[in-house]
Every structure is written in C-alpha cells, then in structure tokens.
Design an enzyme around this catalytic site. Structure first.
Site: not given
Ligand code: NAD
Length: 330
Positions: A155
């Site tokens: 990841y």
């Molecule tokens: P989440 O899974 O709740 O939200 C991500 C959304 O992206 C999902 O609703 C999913 O349906 C959508 N998605 C995935 N692939 C897609 C595609 N090909 N086209 C369109 N939509 C797509 O995750 P989150 O926790 O809200 O994280 C949001 C972003 O922040 C992510 O990129 C994640 O890697 C990054 N991030 C999150 C955290 C955390 O602690 N939550 C920490 C570091 C980085």
C-alpha cells in the site's frame, strides 16, 4: 471556488465536501463506491453532503464513476482546485493477489487524473492525499519530509508512486500539485477497518477488539476536521510540494485505551499478533505545513474520541430503531 473532490463518498472526502459546500463553494464529487467496506456507509456520507448543500449557498453534484474510466476532462472543466482523495486504503489487504486493486486505484487513477488536470487552464492546485505509510519504519521522530521514504507495505509503495507522479507532473508541466502525507486520520465516519473505529464499535456495541501487537506501538493521530483545514489551506496557498499532516501528538494504543475509558467508553482488548506491514511508530514534524499554509491542528485526542463515541452511539440507536420497525413494515 469550483472544486472537484475524488473519493467524495469516503471518510475524508465526505467531510471535505461537506465543509466546502457549507462555505458556499461548488463541488463536483466523483467516487466509484467500491465495496472495500459497506457501501451503505458511503451512501449515508453522500446523503449528509447533499443535505448540507441544500441548506447552504454551495452546490454538490455527484458522479458514481471510476477515475480510470470517467470522462475526466468534462468533470474537471473550469475547476479551480482538485482534491484527490480517491484511493484503495488499508495496509493488510495490500499483500498478495489483491495488489492490482491497489495499483489501479492508487497509481493508474492518479496518472489519469493528472493527465486530465494538465489540460485545465483555470486550475490553481491539485492536492493529493498521500500517507505517512510512505516512510515505513522511520528511525527519526518526529519525521521530516527530507527523510528517505522506505515503505514497509505494498500500500505504502502505491501511495508513494502517486506522490512521485504528482511531483513529476509539477516539474514536467508546471501543474501546481501538493501532496499531503496524512498521519492516521480519525473522527466520525472513520473506515471500519481502522483501529479507532474498531475500538469505538467495541466500546459502544460490545463487539470484540483485537489489539495487534503489545499496544506500545505509537501513532500520530490526526482529527479529520484538522485534515480538512490542511487540505483547504494547501489548496488556496502558494504552497506546492510535500508536507506532513499530523495531529501533533504521538500516543500509544495503550494510552488511547485509557483516554477512551476516561470518556466513558472502556474496552478490554483481546491480544493479537503484530501484522505484517504495520509500522511500529509514526510521528510527524509539521513545520513544512505550518510555514507553507498555516497548518495548526486544534482538536485534542480526548475531544476527537468523544465525538467518535457520540456518533457511534447515534448510529447504534438508529439501527436499533430500524430493526424494531422492520416486522411492522413487513
Ligand atoms: P475511504 O476508503 O473512506 O475513501 C476513499 C474513496 O475512494 C472510497 O469511497 C472509494 O469508493 C473511492 N475510490 C477508490 N478507488 C476509486 C477509483 N478508482 N475511482 C473513484 N473512486 C475510487 O478512505 P479514506 O480513509 O477517506 O482515505 C482517503 C484518502 O486518504 C485515500 O487516498 C487514502 O489512501 C488517504 N489516506 C488516508 C488515511 C486515513 O487515516 N484515513 C491516512 C493516510 C492516507
């Protein structure tokens, strides 16, 4: 501002979209509504954004589309800012045969979005949601952006590749991009695979909580409203490049358990083994974000956890009401 939010139905994306429409902005949301976790949770997130838009001066138009096949030029037309939050999160599932899910969502989709973005003359900033997982098991705390990234999970490798793509398009085409390395984001609507959510569900619903490792692993936990501030701050400032976004405190899971008990939600964890790809510690140096766009996290762990517990209690009560009403409806 006219903003595009990818991943708008997700945890962070829905909070950001809600804040933008509340502030009177016009938001185009894109999300593939993947089934990584219960799609009904994502639909509820979207309903909250639509409701906020209806009572504010902003607008929200949503497209249920995969970034790899969406008409991105059309979606980004006249955009001032793009917030790229869509992605496949989760360290553990990224090992093994599911890896292509990660490369498609985190690398291919990012490249497709950047290609479309470089054709948009109005665009002032593309902000990318990167991750502290790019660092791996850093030996230096608090960790600065100059440290060589060495992810310890597939990841983390895909998130780093996305970040490199943003930097490359900035250097090659002058596309203004900012990559924010989030350090464990928490708050209401948090994904159910994340430790805090599992903890709060255990406290409120009496489900078991398996603690991976000895509980002495530490994290820099960042409340979601602070992350939203950072995203908007980075979008409107001159800032480009890479910045850490942390909550300014590094705490162990054992300390988190004590804070939860203090807010009236005690949990007795079941011990489990440390998971491959889980780093032992994270801790952000946020100087770059503070100097670049005035980032200053405000929400304490106690306040943030109390908000999560209140939200989980509300959800549990709602579900109990629905379950009680079901036989009558039939
Ligand atoms: P989440 O899974 O709740 O939200 C991500 C959304 O992206 C999902 O609703 C999913 O349906 C959508 N998605 C995935 N692939 C897609 C595609 N090909 N086209 C369109 N939509 C797509 O995750 P989150 O926790 O809200 O994280 C949001 C972003 O922040 C992510 O990129 C994640 O890697 C990054 N991030 C999150 C955290 C955390 O602690 N939550 C920490 C570091 C980085």
């Amino acid at each position: 501002m006219r903003a595009v939010v990818t991943g708008a139905a997700g945890f962070v994306g829905s909070h950001l979209s809600e804040r933008l429409v509340r502030d009177g902005h016009h938001v185009v949301g894109i999300d593939a509504l993947t089934d990584y976790y219960d799609v009904r949770r994502k639909e509820a997130n979207l309903a909250a954004v639509h409701a906020t838009a209806a009572e504010s001066g902003g607008t929200f138009r949503f497209h249920a589309e995969d970034l790899n096949s969406a008409p991105l030029k059309e979606r980004l037309d006249c955009a001032d800012c793009v917030f790229h939050l869509a992605g496949q999160p989760g360290v553990r599932r990224s090992w093994g045969s599911d890896f292509t899910v990660y490369t498609r969502a985190n690398i291919d989709a990012t490249q497709a979005l950047l290609e479309a973005a470089r054709e948009v003359p109005t665009l002032r900033k593309l902000v990318y949601a990167s991750s502290s997982s790019v660092y791996g098991d850093s030996q230096a705390y608090p960790t600065t952006e100059t440290l060589r990234p060495q992810p310890v999970s597939p990841y983390g490798v895909t998130k780093l590749a996305g970040e490199h793509l943003c930097e490359l398009y900035r250097r090659a085409f002058g596309l203004p991009t900012a990559s924010l390395r989030f350090f464990t984001v928490y708050g209401p609507r948090q994904r159910p695979d994340m430790a805090f959510r599992r903890l709060v569900m255990a406290a409120v619903r009496g489900t078991g909580f398996q603690l991976f490792g000895d509980g002495e692993q530490t994290r820099d936990f960042t409340y979601v409203a602070d992350v939203v501030e950072a995203l908007i701050g980075a979008a409107v400032a001159e800032f480009t490049g890479v910045a850490n976004i942390g909550g300014a405190h590094r705490v162990s899971m054992n300390q988190v358990l004590r804070v939860l008990a203090a807010v009236g939600a005690p949990v007795i964890p079941v011990p489990g083994p440390r998971q491959p790809g889980d780093v032992h510690d994270t801790g952000a140096d946020i100087t770059v974000a503070r100097e670049g766009f005035g980032y200053a996290p405000k929400v304490s762990l106690r306040e943030g956890l109390a908000a999560m517990v209140a939200e989980e209690r509300r959800l549990a009560a709602l579900e109990a009401l629905e379950a009680a009403a079901e036989p009558v409806a039939r």
